[in-house]
Design an enzyme around this catalytic site. Structure first.
Site, PDB file in Angstrom:
ATOM      1  N   ASP A 117       9.353 -28.823 -31.219  1.00  0.00           N
ATOM      2  CA  ASP A 117       7.929 -28.694 -30.918  1.00  0.00           C
ATOM      3  C   ASP A 117       7.343 -30.093 -30.852  1.00  0.00           C
ATOM      4  O   ASP A 117       7.716 -30.967 -31.642  1.00  0.00           O
ATOM      5  CB  ASP A 117       7.212 -27.876 -32.000  1.00  0.00           C
ATOM      6  CG  ASP A 117       7.576 -26.400 -31.977  1.00  0.00           C
ATOM      7  OD1 ASP A 117       7.894 -25.882 -30.897  1.00  0.00           O
ATOM      8  OD2 ASP A 117       7.520 -25.766 -33.044  1.00  0.00           O
ATOM      9  N   ASP A 131       6.854 -22.072 -25.723  1.00  0.00           N
ATOM     10  CA  ASP A 131       5.795 -21.302 -26.376  1.00  0.00           C
ATOM     11  C   ASP A 131       4.633 -21.062 -25.418  1.00  0.00           C
ATOM     12  O   ASP A 131       4.063 -19.973 -25.370  1.00  0.00           O
ATOM     13  CB  ASP A 131       5.276 -22.033 -27.620  1.00  0.00           C
ATOM     14  CG  ASP A 131       6.348 -22.256 -28.673  1.00  0.00           C
ATOM     15  OD1 ASP A 131       7.309 -21.471 -28.730  1.00  0.00           O
ATOM     16  OD2 ASP A 131       6.211 -23.225 -29.444  1.00  0.00           O
TER      17      ASP A 131
END
Length: 156
Positions: A117, A131
């Site tokens: 991330d 995502d």
């Protein structure tokens, strides 16, 4: 193009862009924080859990769950009608495959890898392009379902 091709092209595109962006993030952001604009910054983290970093250490279970989810979504493609819902489903599948790739290939053992991330808006949990694909695809499907339901009620 047929629905299957649109779905597959979208899934491959989301997975590819996601993995390329993560490869860049791992190389460029190790120990770095890049302020972009306002609260947006790029900061590397590895998430071994699921949404909002809950369930840390459940990587192998999450990897198996992702495989099952992708299979269920792929098999449900026949129920999706229209270009935008097909693209939305492809984005969800592509995002799931992108994060699954991290779990499978970025760790020492099967399913032990952390999801990369790197997009940090500082008022929301850090996320990645997979995502975003999942979220945008799901939002598109929900809007389509809502509109379809309204149309069917109006027609009745």
């Amino acid at each position: 193009m047929s629905r299957n091709i649109w779905l597959a092209v979208t899934a491959v595109a989301v997975t590819t862009v996601d993995q390329l962006s993560k490869a860049w993030a791992v190389t460029a952001l190790e120990g770095e924080i890049i302020d972009v604009v306002w609260t947006l910054r790029l900061r590397l983290v590895h998430n071994t859990g699921f949404a909002f970093s809950a369930g840390k250490g459940l990587g192998p279970v999450l990897a198996l769950a992702a495989i099952v989810i992708v299979g269920v979504l792929w098999s449900s493609r026949r129920r999706v009608h229209g270009s935008w819902p097909t693209v939305g489903l492809g984005a969800i599948i592509g995002g799931a495959l992108g994060n699954l790739g991290d779990r499978v290939f970025r760790g020492d053992g099967w399913g032990s890898g952390g999801v990369v991330d790197f997009i940090d808006v500082q008022w929301w949990p850090i996320f990645n392009l997979a995502d975003a694909g999942i979220t945008i695809g799901l939002a598109g499907l929900l809007v389509h379902l809502y509109r379809s339901e309204r149309r069917s009620r109006t027609a009745s």
